[in-house]
Motif scaffolding. Structure first.
Motif, PDB file in Angstrom:
ATOM      1  N   THR A   1       0.656  -1.637   0.095  1.00 19.59           N
ATOM      2  CA  THR A   1      -0.077  -0.039   0.007  1.00 19.59           C
ATOM      3  C   THR A   1       1.044   1.056   0.016  1.00 19.59           C
ATOM      4  O   THR A   1       0.758   1.981  -0.530  1.00 19.59           O
ATOM      5  CB  THR A   1      -0.811  -0.158   0.630  1.00 19.59           C
ATOM      6  OG1 THR A   1      -1.395  -1.423   1.718  1.00 19.59           O
ATOM      7  CG2 THR A   1      -1.854   1.210   1.182  1.00 19.59           C
ATOM      8  N   ALA A   2       2.434   1.140   0.731  1.00 24.04           N
ATOM      9  CA  ALA A   2       3.201   2.419   0.494  1.00 24.04           C
ATOM     10  C   ALA A   2       3.341   2.753  -0.568  1.00 24.04           C
ATOM     11  O   ALA A   2       3.704   3.673  -0.926  1.00 24.04           O
ATOM     12  CB  ALA A   2       4.049   1.915   1.405  1.00 24.04           C
ATOM     13  N   VAL A   3       3.761   1.460  -1.618  1.00 21.10           N
ATOM     14  CA  VAL A   3       4.024   2.092  -2.982  1.00 21.10           C
ATOM     15  C   VAL A   3       2.587   2.926  -3.134  1.00 21.10           C
ATOM     16  O   VAL A   3       3.324   3.633  -3.943  1.00 21.10           O
ATOM     17  CB  VAL A   3       4.417   1.131  -3.118  1.00 21.10           C
ATOM     18  CG1 VAL A   3       5.207   1.075  -5.339  1.00 21.10           C
ATOM     19  CG2 VAL A   3       5.513  -0.072  -2.762  1.00 21.10           C
ATOM     20  N   LEU A   4       1.406   2.538  -3.130  1.00 25.71           N
ATOM     21  CA  LEU A   4       0.841   3.053  -3.537  1.00 25.71           C
ATOM     22  C   LEU A   4       0.454   4.465  -3.486  1.00 25.71           C
ATOM     23  O   LEU A   4       0.294   5.280  -3.795  1.00 25.71           O
ATOM     24  CB  LEU A   4      -1.090   2.328  -3.595  1.00 25.71           C
ATOM     25  CG  LEU A   4      -2.398   3.058  -4.025  1.00 25.71           C
ATOM     26  CD1 LEU A   4      -1.996   3.526  -5.785  1.00 25.71           C
ATOM     27  CD2 LEU A   4      -2.973   1.670  -3.155  1.00 25.71           C
ATOM     28  N   ILE A   5       0.514   4.749  -2.384  1.00 23.46           N
ATOM     29  CA  ILE A   5       0.532   6.655  -1.027  1.00 23.46           C
ATOM     30  C   ILE A   5       1.359   6.905  -2.236  1.00 23.46           C
ATOM     31  O   ILE A   5       1.031   8.336  -2.261  1.00 23.46           O
ATOM     32  CB  ILE A   5       0.703   5.467  -0.026  1.00 23.46           C
ATOM     33  CG1 ILE A   5      -0.796   4.851   0.719  1.00 23.46           C
ATOM     34  CG2 ILE A   5       0.516   7.864   0.740  1.00 23.46           C
ATOM     35  CD1 ILE A   5      -0.550   4.828   2.102  1.00 23.46           C
ATOM     36  N   GLU A   6       2.765   6.311  -1.827  1.00 28.31           N
ATOM     37  CA  GLU A   6       3.775   7.096  -2.556  1.00 28.31           C
ATOM     38  C   GLU A   6       3.664   7.576  -4.220  1.00 28.31           C
ATOM     39  O   GLU A   6       4.628   8.301  -5.007  1.00 28.31           O
ATOM     40  CB  GLU A   6       5.431   6.650  -2.541  1.00 28.31           C
ATOM     41  CG  GLU A   6       5.449   6.102  -0.737  1.00 28.31           C
ATOM     42  CD  GLU A   6       6.884   6.244  -0.204  1.00 28.31           C
ATOM     43  OE1 GLU A   6       7.173   5.884  -1.187  1.00 28.31           O
ATOM     44  OE2 GLU A   6       7.251   6.397   1.013  1.00 28.31           O
TER      45      GLU A   6
ATOM     46  N   VAL B   1       6.469   0.066   8.880  1.00 27.92           N
ATOM     47  CA  VAL B   1       5.269   0.388   7.153  1.00 27.92           C
ATOM     48  C   VAL B   1       4.640   1.699   7.468  1.00 27.92           C
ATOM     49  O   VAL B   1       5.128   2.498   7.104  1.00 27.92           O
ATOM     50  CB  VAL B   1       4.703  -0.157   5.918  1.00 27.92           C
ATOM     51  CG1 VAL B   1       4.462   0.443   4.946  1.00 27.92           C
ATOM     52  CG2 VAL B   1       6.177  -1.365   5.942  1.00 27.92           C
ATOM     53  N   ALA B   2       3.874   1.536   8.209  1.00 27.95           N
ATOM     54  CA  ALA B   2       3.120   2.917   9.033  1.00 27.95           C
ATOM     55  C   ALA B   2       4.267   3.683   9.211  1.00 27.95           C
ATOM     56  O   ALA B   2       4.425   5.754   9.429  1.00 27.95           O
ATOM     57  CB  ALA B   2       2.688   2.960  10.208  1.00 27.95           C
ATOM     58  N   ALA B   3       5.402   4.142  10.183  1.00 29.90           N
ATOM     59  CA  ALA B   3       7.227   4.726  10.676  1.00 29.90           C
ATOM     60  C   ALA B   3       7.205   5.220   9.596  1.00 29.90           C
ATOM     61  O   ALA B   3       7.499   5.818   9.267  1.00 29.90           O
ATOM     62  CB  ALA B   3       7.765   3.839  11.500  1.00 29.90           C
ATOM     63  N   ALA B   4       7.424   4.696   8.446  1.00 33.48           N
ATOM     64  CA  ALA B   4       8.265   4.708   7.499  1.00 33.48           C
ATOM     65  C   ALA B   4       7.569   6.138   6.819  1.00 33.48           C
ATOM     66  O   ALA B   4       8.134   7.267   5.634  1.00 33.48           O
ATOM     67  CB  ALA B   4       8.913   4.077   6.680  1.00 33.48           C
ATOM     68  N   LEU B   5       5.882   5.550   6.458  1.00 33.05           N
ATOM     69  CA  LEU B   5       5.141   6.462   5.803  1.00 33.05           C
ATOM     70  C   LEU B   5       5.107   7.995   6.871  1.00 33.05           C
ATOM     71  O   LEU B   5       5.486   9.575   6.146  1.00 33.05           O
ATOM     72  CB  LEU B   5       3.512   6.421   5.230  1.00 33.05           C
ATOM     73  CG  LEU B   5       3.972   4.916   4.238  1.00 33.05           C
ATOM     74  CD1 LEU B   5       2.731   4.376   4.907  1.00 33.05           C
ATOM     75  CD2 LEU B   5       3.766   5.822   3.189  1.00 33.05           C
ATOM     76  N   ALA B   6       5.118   8.305   8.026  1.00 30.83           N
ATOM     77  CA  ALA B   6       5.206   9.112   9.053  1.00 30.83           C
ATOM     78  C   ALA B   6       6.262   9.748   8.940  1.00 30.83           C
ATOM     79  O   ALA B   6       6.482  11.132   8.475  1.00 30.83           O
ATOM     80  CB  ALA B   6       4.457   8.850  10.032  1.00 30.83           C
TER      81      ALA B   6
END
Length: 502
Positions: A130-135, A158-163
């Motif tokens: 999902t992170a790849v989608l968000i980015e 992953v949540a931390a990396a996005l934040a």
């Protein structure tokens, strides 16, 4: 049998009239499963304490009570531990390697920024994929705020990396039900920022905005929804005349149904069962309830490993398909005593009842691959005469007074999401479809989409598929002018009518 006209038949909208004429010649799927619950149970129901699922090495302070800041000085997020960001970044980079279609979409559209001005609020599983989608959405110009659609599926790192990169994320693994709604609220309700697009999985976010923030809901330019439940809830709103924004039903697009449901389950059913029970499949008696796309995927894998598989079905067409594929179609109550494994794939409720659980043989494994956790009547097993024994994470032995044990996986929740992983490549297909649906709705000229639920145009399904072909070094044949004319097709597609079922 009398046919009820008009009931339970969902209206499907198409972007252009030819598609519509093509489609209206053929009846649509009868009404979706009824869902009287106001929130989807699968996202929040839990019998066990959340603590048993969280990483025990972390302190048990709720993330809501911790003051955390990323390296840019922002505290507009709520994750388990922002210090895990670097570890999460590695996970995201690994996922990117198998999601080349999404990356190529990112590269192609980065210049023109088709989502500039889009303020997307999202509620999905928060994983590296999902992170790849968000980015990708961010690279295409969008501003995003994100939360989890499931209390157990978040990858904390992953949540931390996005934040850390500046995406406000509100999610951690093992949230309580109260946390779940608090996170959704924090995503939507923020000073000086108002969402104009919704990306949802399960419909909880849409439901929350609709109920709590009607003024925001009215101004949203589009909703993209990817689950059976969420789509069903959108159709309910639409029927009641309360859906005041266009919505895109990604769940029923070919690239979601066939790939996510069929091929993904074909691989993850074995993974989930092996990781939890180390079962040997050869010669085992297995019953799969439901022979839709998910059931078909599960059966293909089990049969290939030598399991003896039978099917239960309510639909004569799916039942006939099962027969032609070499499976016996049976009633669950007739075979339950002989079965070694019982797998539900229907999306319905009470498919496996307490009476059937009572009749199972010692050591029978029971699990669910269908959408919600209502298929196995787990609540009935919480009774004083039965003993629950947690054997390992996500595996419970339920012991009857006479010593018989039944092995229940993930407390009846989705086996593959709870106990194993879902292959990244398949998620790339779904995520690319979601990204294109967002771009389509956000950029659609005034009036193309009315206040209703639409299917993704087939041209876009084909585009998603074509982006994934280079992975396999696959080379498409091109129609000659003469061939195209003979078939009455445009050389560039779409190549099939809307009622074609692949």
């Amino acid at each position: 049998m009398a046919h009820k006209h008009g009931h339970g038949r969902e209206r499907i909208q198409f972007a252009n009239t030819e598609d519509k004429q093509e489609f209206s010649k053929f009846p649509t799927k009868a009404g979706r499963r009824s869902l009287s619950r106001s929130i989807s149970q699968s996202s929040t129901d839990s019998y066990s304490s959340a603590a048993s699922y969280t990483d025990s090495s972390d302190d048990e302070t709720s993330p809501r009570d911790k003051a955390q800041v990323n390296t840019h000085g922002s505290s507009d997020f709520c994750v388990k531990n922002i210090k895990q960001a670097e570890f999460g970044r590695r996970e995201i980079e690994i996922a990117e390697q198998d999601m080349s279609a999404l990356i190529s979409l990112r590269k192609r559209a980065q210049g023109e920024k088709p989502l500039a001005g889009a303020k997307i609020v999202g509620c999905t599983h928060i994983t590296a994929q999902t992170a790849v989608l968000i980015e990708t959405l961010v690279a295409l110009g969008a501003q995003c705020r994100w939360t989890a659609c499931n209390i157990y599926s978040t990858q904390n790192e992953v949540a931390a990396a996005l934040a850390e990169t500046g995406v406000p994320v509100f999610a951690w693994k093992g949230e309580s039900e109260d946390d779940f709604w608090w996170c959704i609220d924090r995503c939507v309700n923020t000073e000086g920022w108002q969402a104009n697009m919704i990306l949802d999985d399960g419909g909880d976010l849409t439901h929350w905005v609709y109920k709590k923030y009607p003024s925001v809901f009215k101004k949203v330019r589009g909703i993209v929804e990817e689950s059976v439940t969420g789509v069903h809830r959108l159709y309910q709103l639409s029927k009641a005349g309360k859906l005041c924004v266009p919505a895109m039903n990604v769940n029923d697009s070919v690239t979601k149904q066939k790939f996510d449901n069929l091929y993904c389950c074909r691989e993850s059913i074995l993974d989930g069962l092996k990781r939890t029970t180390d079962i040997m499949f050869g010669g085992k008696q297995v019953v799969v309830c439901g022979y839709g796309e998910v059931g078909k995927g599960c059966c293909t894998a089990l049969k290939a490993l030598g399991a003896i598989v039978c099917i239960t079905e309510i639909d004569p067409i799916c039942a006939l398909q099962a027969c032609m594929d070499g499976f016996r179609v049976v009633k669950l109550s007739e075979v339950i005593r002989q079965m070694d494994v019982v797998i539900t794939c229907t999306g319905n409720k009470n498919v496996v009842t307490r009476e059937q659980l009572d009749r199972m043989k010692n050591g029978c494994i029971v699990c669910n691959m269908g959408h919600s956790n209502t298929e196995i009547d787990v609540a009935s097993l919480r009774s004083p005469e039965l003993t629950w024994e947690r054997v390992r994470s996500q595996v419970d032995h339920i012991i009857w007074p006479d010593g018989k044990r039944v092995v229940l996986l993930a407390e009846g929740r989705l086996l593959n999401l709870s106990c194993s992983t879902v292959p990244t490549f398949v998620l790339s297909i779904t995520a690319t479809t979601q990204a294109l649906a967002l771009i389509e709705l956000f950029n659609a000229p005034e009036g193309r989409y009315k206040q209703d639920v639409y299917l993704l145009p087939k041209k876009m399904d084909e585009y998603v598929a074509s982006l994934h072909l280079p992975n396999f070094d696959a080379h498409l044949t091109e129609l000659s002018d003469e061939q195209a004319k003979y078939m009455g097709l445009n050389k560039n597609g779409p190549f099939k009518p809307n009622y074609y079922r692949y």
